[in-house]
Write a protein that holds these residues in place. Sequence first.
Motif, PDB file in Angstrom:
ATOM      1  N   PHE A  64       0.836  -1.198   0.000  1.00 49.16           N
ATOM      2  CA  PHE A  64       0.000   0.000   0.000  1.00 49.16           C
ATOM      3  C   PHE A  64       0.874   1.252   0.000  1.00 49.16           C
ATOM      4  CE2 PHE A  64      -1.988   3.410   2.483  1.00 49.16           C
ATOM      5  CZ  PHE A  64      -3.050   3.705   1.638  1.00 49.16           C
ATOM      6  N   ASN A  87      -0.805   4.748  -1.033  1.00 45.21           N
ATOM      7  CA  ASN A  87      -1.499   6.033  -0.924  1.00 45.21           C
ATOM      8  C   ASN A  87      -3.003   5.850  -1.115  1.00 45.21           C
ATOM      9  OD1 ASN A  87      -1.817   8.775  -0.629  1.00 45.21           O
ATOM     10  ND2 ASN A  87      -0.424   9.330  -2.299  1.00 45.21           N
ATOM     11  N   TYR A  88      -3.738   6.900  -0.733  1.00 45.72           N
ATOM     12  CA  TYR A  88      -5.168   6.981  -1.014  1.00 45.72           C
ATOM     13  C   TYR A  88      -5.385   7.895  -2.226  1.00 45.72           C
ATOM     14  CZ  TYR A  88      -5.975   5.092   3.689  1.00 45.72           C
ATOM     15  OH  TYR A  88      -5.989   4.309   4.813  1.00 45.72           O
ATOM     16  N   TRP A  89      -6.410   7.556  -3.034  1.00 49.41           N
ATOM     17  CA  TRP A  89      -6.783   8.379  -4.180  1.00 49.41           C
ATOM     18  C   TRP A  89      -8.264   8.721  -4.085  1.00 49.41           C
ATOM     19  CZ3 TRP A  89      -3.750   9.770  -8.581  1.00 49.41           C
ATOM     20  CH2 TRP A  89      -2.416   9.332  -8.522  1.00 49.41           C
ATOM     21  N   ASP A  91     -10.038  11.022  -2.521  1.00 53.84           N
ATOM     22  CA  ASP A  91     -10.558  11.192  -1.154  1.00 53.84           C
ATOM     23  C   ASP A  91     -10.789   9.862  -0.460  1.00 53.84           C
ATOM     24  OD1 ASP A  91     -10.611  14.004  -1.410  1.00 53.84           O
ATOM     25  OD2 ASP A  91     -12.567  13.921  -2.395  1.00 53.84           O
ATOM     26  N   GLY A  92      -9.885   8.938  -0.684  1.00 52.69           N
ATOM     27  CA  GLY A  92      -9.960   7.653  -0.009  1.00 52.69           C
ATOM     28  C   GLY A  92     -10.829   6.616  -0.673  1.00 52.69           C
ATOM     29  N   LYS A  93     -11.415   6.937  -1.838  1.00 50.09           N
ATOM     30  CA  LYS A  93     -12.296   5.995  -2.523  1.00 50.09           C
ATOM     31  C   LYS A  93     -11.515   4.928  -3.292  1.00 50.09           C
ATOM     32  CE  LYS A  93     -15.994   9.407  -3.044  1.00 50.09           C
ATOM     33  NZ  LYS A  93     -16.818  10.198  -4.002  1.00 50.09           N
ATOM     34  N   GLU A  94     -10.237   5.202  -3.547  1.00 49.71           N
ATOM     35  CA  GLU A  94      -9.379   4.236  -4.232  1.00 49.71           C
ATOM     36  C   GLU A  94      -8.065   4.114  -3.470  1.00 49.71           C
ATOM     37  OE1 GLU A  94     -10.968   4.964  -8.808  1.00 49.71           O
ATOM     38  OE2 GLU A  94      -9.056   5.802  -8.171  1.00 49.71           O
ATOM     39  N   LEU A  95      -7.511   2.895  -3.492  1.00 50.62           N
ATOM     40  CA  LEU A  95      -6.265   2.617  -2.787  1.00 50.62           C
ATOM     41  C   LEU A  95      -5.173   2.294  -3.805  1.00 50.62           C
ATOM     42  CD1 LEU A  95      -7.694   0.211  -0.055  1.00 50.62           C
ATOM     43  CD2 LEU A  95      -7.452   2.706   0.070  1.00 50.62           C
ATOM     44  N   SER A 106     -12.389   1.447  -2.378  1.00 48.09           N
ATOM     45  CA  SER A 106     -12.600   1.361  -0.933  1.00 48.09           C
ATOM     46  C   SER A 106     -13.946   1.981  -0.572  1.00 48.09           C
ATOM     47  CB  SER A 106     -11.490   2.102  -0.195  1.00 48.09           C
ATOM     48  OG  SER A 106     -11.726   2.106   1.201  1.00 48.09           O
ATOM     49  N   THR A 114      -9.274  -2.674   1.724  1.00 50.47           N
ATOM     50  CA  THR A 114      -8.621  -1.861   2.748  1.00 50.47           C
ATOM     51  C   THR A 114      -7.124  -1.924   2.511  1.00 50.47           C
ATOM     52  OG1 THR A 114      -8.261  -3.642   4.366  1.00 50.47           O
ATOM     53  CG2 THR A 114     -10.435  -2.566   4.361  1.00 50.47           C
ATOM     54  N   THR A 115      -6.384  -1.221   3.323  1.00 48.38           N
ATOM     55  CA  THR A 115      -4.923  -1.211   3.168  1.00 48.38           C
ATOM     56  C   THR A 115      -4.301  -2.566   3.474  1.00 48.38           C
ATOM     57  OG1 THR A 115      -4.615  -0.437   5.438  1.00 48.38           O
ATOM     58  CG2 THR A 115      -4.810   1.243   3.718  1.00 48.38           C
TER      59      THR A 115
END
Length: 206
Positions: free
Chosen positions: A68, A70-72, A74-78, A95, A99-100
């Motif tokens: 893992f 980063n988040y993309w 606003d956290g909807k993609e990992l 996501s 999850t991570t």
Amino acid sequence: MHINELKRRYSAIYSLGQNCYPSIHLRRLGLRPFAGFLDWNLSHSLSGVNRLIKNDFHNFLLLENLAFTNYWLDGKELAFLDTLNDIESVHDFKSPPNTTTSLPSYPEVKAKYDARIKRFMENANTCELILFVRLGGTYIEIKELEEILEEKVKNQFHILFITEASIPKEPKLTHTCIIQTPITTELCLEDTFWNQVFEGITVETP
């Protein structure tokens, strides 16, 4: 090669990264009738892409090699980095449910890439003329890519190489057109630049 020599009809066109923008503009201009194996990834070095193609995509995106990063959106993609090949998946794992530390979507994602790789391998053996587009890299890396594709592609191919790296005055490249320019976010987003680059280029529809 001069840019005018690229203005042809191709059997297939593939983006080789470094980011999503070549694929985005190919799709916008109707030059991407199907997804390629690197369309929605970050390929941080062309050497990693070269190694991947040279090794026939063995060990690509194996679960045990994903880390893992980063988040993309606003956290909807990992985002997960394939540490073996230095290629980062940034849009494949949504996501939720992923999850991570848990990737229930992994089998579906891996099957998608396996299908895209299979199509590329078939095209490499059957297409009369393929265009590859690469954003970023060094002269040594693009020369290595030419040599690898000469072994992997049965018929003809061209490479459009957009780079800000230093290039010899007389590059010994047979298949590659080089556009030397600073690679910035503005360049990636600028429709006018890509419109000019791809003007006169067409692709067969499957």
